[in-house]
Design a protein around this motif. Structure first.
Motif, PDB file in Angstrom:
ATOM      1  N   LEU A   1       0.831  -1.198   0.000  1.00 28.65           N
ATOM      2  CA  LEU A   1       0.000   0.000   0.000  1.00 28.65           C
ATOM      3  C   LEU A   1       0.871   1.256   0.000  1.00 28.65           C
ATOM      4  CD1 LEU A   1      -2.824   1.294   0.231  1.00 28.65           C
ATOM      5  CD2 LEU A   1      -2.645   1.012   2.710  1.00 28.65           C
ATOM      6  N   ALA A   2       1.932   1.240   0.783  1.00 29.93           N
ATOM      7  CA  ALA A   2       2.832   2.391   0.815  1.00 29.93           C
ATOM      8  C   ALA A   2       3.429   2.644  -0.566  1.00 29.93           C
ATOM      9  CB  ALA A   2       3.930   2.158   1.844  1.00 29.93           C
ATOM     10  N   MET A   3       3.795   1.584  -1.280  1.00 31.38           N
ATOM     11  CA  MET A   3       4.407   1.747  -2.597  1.00 31.38           C
ATOM     12  C   MET A   3       3.412   2.237  -3.647  1.00 31.38           C
ATOM     13  SD  MET A   3       7.279  -1.274  -3.016  1.00 31.38           S
ATOM     14  CE  MET A   3       6.145  -2.669  -2.767  1.00 31.38           C
ATOM     15  N   ALA A   4       2.122   2.162  -3.366  1.00 33.08           N
ATOM     16  CA  ALA A   4       1.126   2.699  -4.288  1.00 33.08           C
ATOM     17  C   ALA A   4       1.064   4.216  -4.225  1.00 33.08           C
ATOM     18  CB  ALA A   4      -0.250   2.109  -3.988  1.00 33.08           C
ATOM     19  N   CYS A   5       1.661   4.818  -3.183  1.00 32.23           N
ATOM     20  CA  CYS A   5       1.672   6.270  -3.048  1.00 32.23           C
ATOM     21  C   CYS A   5       2.685   6.874  -4.023  1.00 32.23           C
ATOM     22  CB  CYS A   5       2.019   6.674  -1.619  1.00 32.23           C
ATOM     23  SG  CYS A   5       0.835   6.108  -0.384  1.00 32.23           S
ATOM     24  N   ASP A   6       2.440   8.115  -4.415  1.00 36.43           N
ATOM     25  CA  ASP A   6       3.356   8.794  -5.323  1.00 36.43           C
ATOM     26  C   ASP A   6       4.607   9.269  -4.606  1.00 36.43           C
ATOM     27  OD1 ASP A   6       1.523   8.611  -7.542  1.00 36.43           O
ATOM     28  OD2 ASP A   6       0.345  10.168  -6.554  1.00 36.43           O
ATOM     29  N   LEU A   7       4.450   9.749  -3.394  1.00 43.39           N
ATOM     30  CA  LEU A   7       5.567  10.176  -2.557  1.00 43.39           C
ATOM     31  C   LEU A   7       5.411   9.528  -1.199  1.00 43.39           C
ATOM     32  CD1 LEU A   7       5.732  14.017  -3.352  1.00 43.39           C
ATOM     33  CD2 LEU A   7       7.345  12.257  -4.117  1.00 43.39           C
ATOM     34  N   LEU A   8       6.516   9.069  -0.647  1.00 37.08           N
ATOM     35  CA  LEU A   8       6.465   8.354   0.623  1.00 37.08           C
ATOM     36  C   LEU A   8       7.472   8.976   1.581  1.00 37.08           C
ATOM     37  CD1 LEU A   8       4.924   5.930   1.778  1.00 37.08           C
ATOM     38  CD2 LEU A   8       6.819   4.477   1.062  1.00 37.08           C
ATOM     39  N   VAL A   9       6.968   9.420   2.732  1.00 37.14           N
ATOM     40  CA  VAL A   9       7.822   9.962   3.787  1.00 37.14           C
ATOM     41  C   VAL A   9       7.754   9.009   4.966  1.00 37.14           C
ATOM     42  CG1 VAL A   9       8.226  11.895   5.370  1.00 37.14           C
ATOM     43  CG2 VAL A   9       7.438  12.338   3.029  1.00 37.14           C
ATOM     44  N   ALA A  10       8.918   8.624   5.474  1.00 35.36           N
ATOM     45  CA  ALA A  10       8.983   7.655   6.562  1.00 35.36           C
ATOM     46  C   ALA A  10       9.492   8.316   7.831  1.00 35.36           C
ATOM     47  CB  ALA A  10       9.911   6.498   6.193  1.00 35.36           C
ATOM     48  N   ALA A  11       8.920   7.912   8.960  1.00 39.94           N
ATOM     49  CA  ALA A  11       9.478   8.267  10.252  1.00 39.94           C
ATOM     50  C   ALA A  11      10.767   7.486  10.449  1.00 39.94           C
ATOM     51  CB  ALA A  11       8.483   7.949  11.364  1.00 39.94           C
ATOM     52  N   ASP A  12      11.661   8.037  11.266  1.00 39.56           N
ATOM     53  CA  ASP A  12      12.943   7.362  11.444  1.00 39.56           C
ATOM     54  C   ASP A  12      12.841   6.061  12.233  1.00 39.56           C
ATOM     55  OD1 ASP A  12      12.499   8.424  13.964  1.00 39.56           O
ATOM     56  OD2 ASP A  12      14.250   9.739  13.942  1.00 39.56           O
ATOM     57  N   ASP A  13      11.646   5.772  12.772  1.00 39.55           N
ATOM     58  CA  ASP A  13      11.447   4.486  13.443  1.00 39.55           C
ATOM     59  C   ASP A  13      10.794   3.449  12.537  1.00 39.55           C
ATOM     60  OD1 ASP A  13       8.826   5.393  13.276  1.00 39.55           O
ATOM     61  OD2 ASP A  13       8.352   5.037  15.391  1.00 39.55           O
TER      62      ASP A  13
ATOM     63  N   VAL B   1      11.598   5.070  -0.191  1.00 38.13           N
ATOM     64  CA  VAL B   1      10.955   6.259   0.357  1.00 38.13           C
ATOM     65  C   VAL B   1      11.691   7.496  -0.135  1.00 38.13           C
ATOM     66  CG1 VAL B   1      10.255   4.980   2.418  1.00 38.13           C
ATOM     67  CG2 VAL B   1      12.303   6.398   2.504  1.00 38.13           C
ATOM     68  N   ALA B   2      10.963   8.621  -0.168  1.00 38.31           N
ATOM     69  CA  ALA B   2      11.537   9.865  -0.667  1.00 38.31           C
ATOM     70  C   ALA B   2      12.283  10.626   0.408  1.00 38.31           C
ATOM     71  CB  ALA B   2      10.438  10.749  -1.256  1.00 38.31           C
ATOM     72  N   ASP B   3      11.821  10.518   1.665  1.00 44.72           N
ATOM     73  CA  ASP B   3      12.435  11.290   2.735  1.00 44.72           C
ATOM     74  C   ASP B   3      12.217  10.580   4.061  1.00 44.72           C
ATOM     75  OD1 ASP B   3      13.849  13.353   3.884  1.00 44.72           O
ATOM     76  OD2 ASP B   3      12.229  14.818   3.783  1.00 44.72           O
ATOM     77  N   VAL B   4      13.056  10.904   5.032  1.00 41.20           N
ATOM     78  CA  VAL B   4      12.949  10.374   6.385  1.00 41.20           C
ATOM     79  C   VAL B   4      12.977  11.543   7.354  1.00 41.20           C
ATOM     80  CG1 VAL B   4      14.029   8.919   8.140  1.00 41.20           C
ATOM     81  CG2 VAL B   4      14.109   8.221   5.742  1.00 41.20           C
ATOM     82  N   VAL B   5      12.064  11.532   8.321  1.00 38.33           N
ATOM     83  CA  VAL B   5      11.994  12.600   9.319  1.00 38.33           C
ATOM     84  C   VAL B   5      11.888  11.970  10.703  1.00 38.33           C
ATOM     85  CG1 VAL B   5      10.874  14.187   7.703  1.00 38.33           C
ATOM     86  CG2 VAL B   5       9.468  12.759   9.193  1.00 38.33           C
ATOM     87  N   PRO B   6      12.223  12.707  11.767  1.00 40.53           N
ATOM     88  CA  PRO B   6      12.027  12.166  13.114  1.00 40.53           C
ATOM     89  C   PRO B   6      10.570  11.769  13.335  1.00 40.53           C
ATOM     90  CG  PRO B   6      13.385  14.134  13.195  1.00 40.53           C
ATOM     91  CD  PRO B   6      12.864  14.033  11.789  1.00 40.53           C
ATOM     92  N   ALA B   7      10.365  10.683  14.042  1.00 42.97           N
ATOM     93  CA  ALA B   7       9.010  10.162  14.235  1.00 42.97           C
ATOM     94  C   ALA B   7       8.066  11.207  14.812  1.00 42.97           C
ATOM     95  CB  ALA B   7       9.054   8.928  15.137  1.00 42.97           C
ATOM     96  N   ALA B   8       8.556  12.005  15.739  1.00 46.28           N
ATOM     97  CA  ALA B   8       7.707  13.013  16.373  1.00 46.28           C
ATOM     98  C   ALA B   8       7.295  14.114  15.405  1.00 46.28           C
ATOM     99  CB  ALA B   8       8.432  13.621  17.572  1.00 46.28           C
ATOM    100  N   GLN B   9       7.973  14.221  14.281  1.00 48.80           N
ATOM    101  CA  GLN B   9       7.685  15.286  13.316  1.00 48.80           C
ATOM    102  C   GLN B   9       6.976  14.786  12.059  1.00 48.80           C
ATOM    103  OE1 GLN B   9      11.331  17.461  12.503  1.00 48.80           O
ATOM    104  NE2 GLN B   9      11.921  17.435  14.657  1.00 48.80           N
ATOM    105  N   LEU B  10       6.623  13.500  12.017  1.00 51.21           N
ATOM    106  CA  LEU B  10       6.054  12.935  10.794  1.00 51.21           C
ATOM    107  C   LEU B  10       4.768  13.634  10.394  1.00 51.21           C
ATOM    108  CD1 LEU B  10       6.168  10.783   8.561  1.00 51.21           C
ATOM    109  CD2 LEU B  10       4.913   9.245  10.092  1.00 51.21           C
TER     110      LEU B  10
END
Length: 271
Positions: free
Chosen positions: A124-136, A188-197
């Motif tokens: 399902l995640a790969m069906a998205c056009d852009l994917l941002v992941a939390a660092d966890d 994934v396109a980017d990774v951000v801290p979990a608290a900032q997702l």
């Protein structure tokens, strides 16, 4: 407000030009069951009928999705093989329609994932056009662990994102990829801290919503179609799209803004 027709485990909400699909079964780590599959299908159907400027796909709780509800599969097998096969078939039909619908929406689909992203959750995640992941985030295909093969378009998406040999290694060996590894190989396109997702995702969604809607729809259509067409067909499609867009107010504004050395002010969504 959430749309009640999608049940308790999938929420569809709208805010101006943005729409949000939230997987909301946190007590089961958002494991996919038939109710969630049908809810996801119905939410995507509704969005196809009235597309937003940007769709954000997210989850509640600590995990995006741990994959299919294996405990439910076990209960069904306890009833009969026929009952298990029947329900899994209905589930796959529902989520396949949802995945196809997401790729066909004429707007960017932004996925926000954290915690476990496994099985159909990764598909399902790969069906998205852009994917941002939390660092966890931890991504794993995991179908082989239950003696199954991928669904949800994973077998189509994965080699196109990471190449055939790496896709085979992921599918056959089931490595658990952390967010940094997933970004490195293009999952994934980017990774951000979990608290900032949530905050980072909303900012990106608003940035996309401020862009040229028709051009974004055309970009998505051309790039996705280009995966399965030859160069000549792609060139013809590019020409037709560019010429059509050159007659739009957004094109005129973009050209004018470039010449005046200022940010473009594209048409904003109503509502």
């Amino acid at each position: 407000m959430p749309d009640p027709i999608h049940g308790d485990c999938v929420r569809l909400e709208r805010e101006g030009g943005l729409a949000f699909i939230t997987l909301d079964r946190p007590q089961a780590r958002n494991a996919l069951d038939l109710a969630m599959g049908l809810g996801l299908r119905d939410a995507v159907r509704e969005l196809a009928a009235a597309p937003p400027r940007v769709l954000v796909l997210r989850s509640s709780g600590a995990h995006f999705m741990v994959g299919g509800d294996v405990r439910r599969f076990d209960a069904l097998l306890g009833e009969s093989q026929v009952a298990c096969t029947d329900e899994i078939g209905r589930l796959i039909d529902a989520v396949h329609e949802a995945v196809t619908g997401l790729t066909r929406l004429p707007c960017p689909v932004l996925g926000l994932v954290g915690g476990s992203v496994a099985g159909f959750g990764l598909a399902l995640a790969m069906a998205c056009d852009l994917l941002v992941a939390a660092d966890d985030a931890r991504l794993v295909l995991a179908y082989g662990a239950i003696g199954a093969t991928p669904d949800g378009g994973a077998s189509w998406q994965l080699p196109r994102r990471v190449g055939l040999q790496r896709a085979l290694a992921i599918a056959l060996l089931d490595p658990q990829l952390d967010a940094a590894q997933a970004r490195e190989i293009g999952l994934v396109a980017d990774v951000v801290p979990a608290a900032q997702l949530a905050e980072a995702g909303l900012a990106l969604a608003r940035r996309l919503a401020a862009g040229p809607a028709a051009a974004q729809a055309g970009i998505k259509r051309l790039l996705r179609a280009g995966l399965d067409t030859d160069l000549a067909t792609a060139l013809d499609a590019e020409k037709a799209s560019f010429l059509a867009l050159s007659a739009t107010p957004d094109f005129a504004e973009g050209v004018r803004a470039f010449c005046e050395r200022r940010p473009a002010r594209f048409a904003r969504p109503s509502g």
